[in-house]
Design a protein around this motif. Structure first.
Motif, short mmCIF file in Angstrom:
data_model
loop_
_atom_site.label_atom_id
_atom_site.label_comp_id
_atom_site.label_asym_id
_atom_site.label_seq_id
_atom_site.Cartn_x
_atom_site.Cartn_y
_atom_site.Cartn_z
N LYS A 375 0.88 -1.17 0.00
CA LYS A 375 0.00 0.00 0.00
C LYS A 375 0.91 1.21 0.00
O LYS A 375 1.87 1.25 0.77
N ILE A 376 0.64 2.16 -0.84
CA ILE A 376 1.52 3.33 -0.86
C ILE A 376 0.73 4.62 -0.70
O ILE A 376 -0.45 4.70 -1.05
N LEU A 377 1.42 5.59 -0.13
CA LEU A 377 0.90 6.95 -0.10
C LEU A 377 1.76 7.72 -1.10
O LEU A 377 2.98 7.82 -0.93
N LEU A 407 -7.11 3.37 -3.20
CA LEU A 407 -7.86 2.99 -2.02
C LEU A 407 -8.37 4.23 -1.29
O LEU A 407 -7.81 5.31 -1.41
N LYS A 409 -8.56 6.48 1.77
CA LYS A 409 -7.51 6.77 2.75
C LYS A 409 -7.82 6.22 4.13
O LYS A 409 -6.94 5.74 4.83
N ALA A 410 -9.06 6.32 4.54
CA ALA A 410 -9.38 5.94 5.92
C ALA A 410 -9.79 4.48 6.02
O ALA A 410 -9.35 3.77 6.94
N THR A 411 -10.60 4.00 5.11
CA THR A 411 -11.13 2.66 5.25
C THR A 411 -10.35 1.61 4.47
O THR A 411 -10.44 0.42 4.77
N GLY A 412 -9.60 2.03 3.48
CA GLY A 412 -8.86 1.08 2.68
C GLY A 412 -9.72 0.41 1.62
O GLY A 412 -9.31 -0.55 0.98
N VAL A 414 -11.49 -0.25 -1.93
CA VAL A 414 -11.02 -0.03 -3.29
C VAL A 414 -11.90 1.03 -3.95
O VAL A 414 -13.12 0.91 -3.98
N LYS A 416 -10.91 2.58 -7.20
CA LYS A 416 -10.86 2.37 -8.64
C LYS A 416 -9.85 1.28 -8.91
O LYS A 416 -8.72 1.33 -8.42
N LYS A 417 -10.26 0.29 -9.68
CA LYS A 417 -9.32 -0.77 -10.02
C LYS A 417 -8.47 -0.34 -11.20
O LYS A 417 -8.95 0.35 -12.09
N LYS A 418 -7.24 -0.81 -11.21
CA LYS A 418 -6.30 -0.52 -12.30
C LYS A 418 -6.32 0.94 -12.72
O LYS A 418 -6.69 1.27 -13.85
N PRO A 419 -5.96 1.85 -11.85
CA PRO A 419 -5.92 3.25 -12.26
C PRO A 419 -4.78 3.44 -13.26
O PRO A 419 -3.83 2.66 -13.29
N VAL A 427 -3.89 7.22 -1.92
CA VAL A 427 -3.42 5.96 -1.36
C VAL A 427 -3.76 4.87 -2.38
O VAL A 427 -4.85 4.87 -2.93
N ARG A 429 -2.75 0.63 -4.00
CA ARG A 429 -2.05 -0.64 -3.86
C ARG A 429 -1.31 -0.91 -5.16
O ARG A 429 -1.90 -0.82 -6.23
#
Lengths: 462, 406
Positions: A375-377, A407, A409-412, A414, A416-419, A427, A429
């Motif tokens: 997971k990245i910021l 993702l 930010k707070a809840t994690g 998803v 949007k898939k494959k941005p 945030v 993945r």
């Protein structure tokens, strides 16, 4: 060999008998070279009633006076004696840089001194009545951020040094003041002491102090520091005011709060994972002297180690025996998580030890991985691209191969898939592939950089 | 590469070309040219065993010219060797039709190539580029940090990592400064010795060639290394090395990894030494693409499907449309796959009137493109949602996180 030797020394005995005797004495079992005391380190640690320990990293923009402030702190606490400071002063004056004398307490290599910037982390120790501190003085220059990351990864909390003089604060905010603050936050440091330095150059102006505090507060809370974990301290490293003693300047009468040392002392002790298996990141490999040809130092991230223990170094997969341990300049029998000890080793060739390797418990080794999801910021736009992956001293080549999802930010959750692209402050993945296998575990924090800029901070998932 | 003879039909591209590779770089071109299915004729050494009437077996090595129908190619970047495997397509008295053979193409040995489906536009372009007689730019680069150095050779079409030097340098520590200085000294001497093994200076001096050397590092390491080289050259009175010192460039890079080279090579001082403008344009186009994608206005897209859709909609055309494609796509083992990309390139170039850039997958710009699916496009007008209607089945598991990430 043995048989023939006894043959010579005791010629009267029959050859066969002496040979048989000596063969009896031979054994395949290796005699351990270092005797372990077999201590229960966890119990020992609790029994010892050790003082609180804290490691802090000193961060901030280049030339904001980090090293000088720390030099002052050590000098005023009598860790450095008068004689060596006088010597440094004299040396500094001869090359016409008298204001650098205190910084030279930390900056010791000839390169650092001639160029007047810190290149690598300097480690120093001091203690107050309550706590034993380890200072990690980080370089502020942009080029040496890898070294700063190495320092920050060993710290429990951070001291952010800001130059209060006109324009300096502003230029720093655009530069490393911001980047450093974001970096240490994303590496898991929650508490921050902001030392507003060089107050003497603005004649202890309350307005200036408040202006800086407000701006920094706004920025830091946006960077998800909580307001109560930030402390602002006005001080002057060069003169030493409000570092260990209160300010005497009448124009500073408005300030009645803590001095820097009091703020340091007020820091919460960090949690320690003493009971977990040993994990120690190697921060330095060196020759510790004639009797200790191979020594390593670094922070113990988890677990404990004692003299006589075997350790496994990854990724080399070689074992070594701990011959002796030094912590805070003293020889000790054991060390626990949170400390930054020096381990003197035997039974290993130094070629197997590299900066950023992990020393671990041979019974619970770290796994080597080639690719991982994280997971990245994002600090900058993230595309699938080549990146440098940093973890402590470790600096590896890698590639972001897939952007899996952005993702919440707070809840994690998803979003949007494959941005197509990850924008700053989002945030996400992502999948990262490494050039070669490295010892990384879930829960490890990494920093991703590219072309001299930090593009994201990540938390390893699998 | 020298074109000895060619007979290529302009209409359908049928025909053959005889080529003579002269430089290691030519092997890279050959690798890009030769596709599965092509007919390749070159000199081969083959062990032939004969059974005599009495039943004894005599085996003999015979030098002969073989024509094979290519099944696969294998290129070794480091040594620049190209192995082409295939089945014999022309029978002769020693070798049966259809038996397997691997041809090793060698420098200064000619070969001739006949394309299975004729010479398409991409193949012809590679051929033209390969036979360009202009003197090729060449540059040695050392990307270094404290204790690590990557030595690479940069040519027009390749960045070849030659060797990585790693010496453990103790960090600065109280009272142990000696270790750091000694470590750096050892690191420099190892790096210099390794470098000199790779660049044969004496040989170069004889040929009267000066090869520029680029030292890049974060901080001051590269500068200090240059000083070390100077003092070593003087101390050992190494004449070729002394002569080479003026050709050494020092540049700044953000890390010691090979991919940091792209920022070094983009800098003005270095570009002027690399006479190759092709490389410069590729890098600047990749930069432009990244800038556009940051603006997020739908004018930059990457990935095979997205780019194909953009081309279909006529967005990669006259007036600024650029198609960036890595030559890795043309090396596809699958003939259909290759045709797909050739058709796309032809369409952009001839029908739409856009610019097409074929990037070398061995260069940094090509490596950047590789991460983006080997293909990207800058559009003339913004398009949204080219990536929609994707398959939703890919990962069906619902992911749940309790805490905030960072």
């Amino acid at each position: 060999m043995l048989g023939t030797k006894s043959n010579v020394t005791k010629p009267k005995k029959s050859t066969g008998e002496s040979l048989a005797n000596s063969v009896d004495k031979l054994s395949v079992e290796e005699v351990p070279k270092v005797k372990s005391k077999n201590l229960n380190v966890v119990a020992e640690f609790e029994k010892s009633g050790m003082k609180r320990m804290a490691n802090f990293v000193v961060i901030g923009h280049v030339d904001h006076g980090k090293s000088t402030l720390m030099g002052r702190l050590l000098y005023d606490l009598n860790v450095i004696d008068q004689r060596s400071v006088d010597k440094l002063r004299k040396e500094a004056e001869t090359i016409g840089k008298s204001s650098f004398a205190l910084a030279w307490v930390m900056d010791q290599t000839s390169e650092e001194r001639s160029r007047g910037v810190t290149v690598d982390i300097a480690t120093n120790y001091f203690e107050t009545d309550k706590t034993k501190f380890t200072i990690l003085d980080a370089p502020g220059h942009k080029d040496f951020i890898p070294n700063m990351i190495a320092g920050a990864s060993q710290a429990d909390f951070a001291v952010l040094v800001i130059d209060a003089s006109t324009n300096s604060f502003e230029s720093g905010l655009k530069g490393q003041t911001k980047e450093h603050a974001l970096l240490v936050r994303s590496m898991g440091v929650h508490r921050l002491i902001v030392a507003v330095n060089k107050m003497d150059t603005v004649s202890w102006s309350q307005a200036r102090f408040e202006e800086i505090s407000q701006q920094m507060n706004a920025f830091l809370t946006a960077a998800s520091y909580t307001a109560k974990s930030i402390t602002f301290i006005p001080c002057a490293g060069l003169t030493g005011e409000n570092v260990t003693r209160k300010v005497e300047d009448p124009s500073a009468s408005w300030y009645s709060g803590q001095s820097l040392i009091e703020a340091l002392d007020a820091s919460e002790p960090a949690k320690r994972n003493i009971e977990k298996p040993l994990r120690m990141t190697i921060g330095d490999v060196f020759r510790g002297g004639i009797q200790n040809p191979v020594s390593i130092s670094g922070r113990i991230d988890a677990g404990s180690v004692q003299v006589g223990d075997a350790i496994l170094t990854m990724p080399a997969g070689e074992t070594a025996i701990v011959k002796a341990i030094e912590a805070e300049n003293d020889v000790v029998d054991w060390a626990v998580a949170g400390q930054i000890p020096t381990l003197h080793l035997t039974d290993i060739d130094p070629v197997h030890l590299r900066l950023g390797d992990i020393a671990c418990d041979p019974k619970h080794p770290v796994k080597l991985i080639k690719s991982f999801t994280s997971k990245i910021l994002a600090f900058d736009h993230v595309l699938p691209m080549s990146v440098d992956v940093f973890r402590g001293r470790l600096q590896a080549e890698g590639k972001i191969t897939a952007l899996t999802a952005t993702l919440n930010k707070a809840t994690g959750e998803v979003l949007k898939k494959k941005p197509r692209v990850i924008k700053p402050a989002e945030v996400a993945r992502v999948v990262i592939e490494l050039e070669r296998e490295l010892p990384l575990e879930a829960g490890t924090r990494v920093v991703l950089r590219e072309g001299g800029n930090t593009i994201a901070a990540g938390l390893l998932e699998a | 590469m020298r074109l000895l003879k060619s007979q290529i039909d302009k209409k359908d591209g049928a025909g053959y070309a005889s080529l003579l590779p002269e430089e290691p770089e030519d092997m890279w071109h050959a690798y890009n040219l030769i596709q599965p299915g092509d007919l390749l004729r070159a000199r081969a050494v083959r062990r032939v065993s004969k059974t005599s009437d009495s039943g004894s077996v005599a085996s003999q090595r015979i030098v002969l010219n073989l024509t094979i129908s290519v099944t696969s190619t294998d290129f070794d970047i480091g040594s620049g060797q190209l192995h082409v495997a295939g089945r014999v397509a022309n029978e002769n008295e020693h070798v049966k039709l259809g038996s397997h053979h691997t041809l090793d193409l060698e420098l200064n040995r000619d070969f001739s190539l006949e394309k299975a489906d004729g010479w398409d536009s991409i193949a012809l372009e590679i051929l033209r580029e390969a036979c360009d007689t202009e003197r090729k730019a060449e540059l040695w680069a050392v990307v270094m940090g404290e204790g690590v150095a990557n030595i690479c050779l940069i040519t027009e079409h390749q960045t070849i990592p030659r060797q990585k030097v790693e010496v453990s340098v103790p960090r600065k520590r109280k009272g142990g400064l000696d270790g750091h200085d000694k470590g750096m000294e050892k690191f420099f001497s190892t790096t210099l010795a390794t470098l000199l093994r790779h660049i044969d200076l004496a040989e170069k001096a004889k040929e009267d060639k000066t090869v520029p050397l680029l030292l890049a590092s974060p901080g001051f390491v590269a500068q200090t290394f240059l000083q070390y080289i100077k003092s070593e050259a003087t101390r050992t009175t190494n004449k070729p090395l002394l002569a080479a010192v003026p050709n050494i460039l020092v540049a700044h890079s953000s890390s010691y990894h090979v991919h940091a080279l792209k920022e070094v090579l983009a800098s003005q001082g270095v570009l002027s030494k690399l006479s190759d403008t092709k490389f410069a344009r590729e890098t600047s186009l990749m930069d432009k693409f990244t800038t556009l994608i940051r603006q997020d206005d739908g004018r930059a897209w990457y990935g095979p499907r997205e780019v194909e859709r953009a081309v279909e909609k006529g967005a990669v055309g006259r007036g600024g449309g650029v198609l960036l494609i890595s030559n890795a796509l043309f090396r596809a083992q699958d003939v259909k796959e290759r045709k797909r990309w050739v058709a796309l390139v032809d369409r952009v170039r001839e029908v739409e009137g856009g610019e097409v850039r074929v990037l070398s997958s061995l260069h940094e710009s090509g490596k950047r493109l590789e991460g983006l699916g080997n293909i990207a496009a800058i559009l003339t007008f913004p398009l949204e949602d080219l990536d929609e209607e994707e398959e939703e089945v890919a990962d069906g598991q619902t992911e749940q996180e309790e805490t905030m990430v960072i």
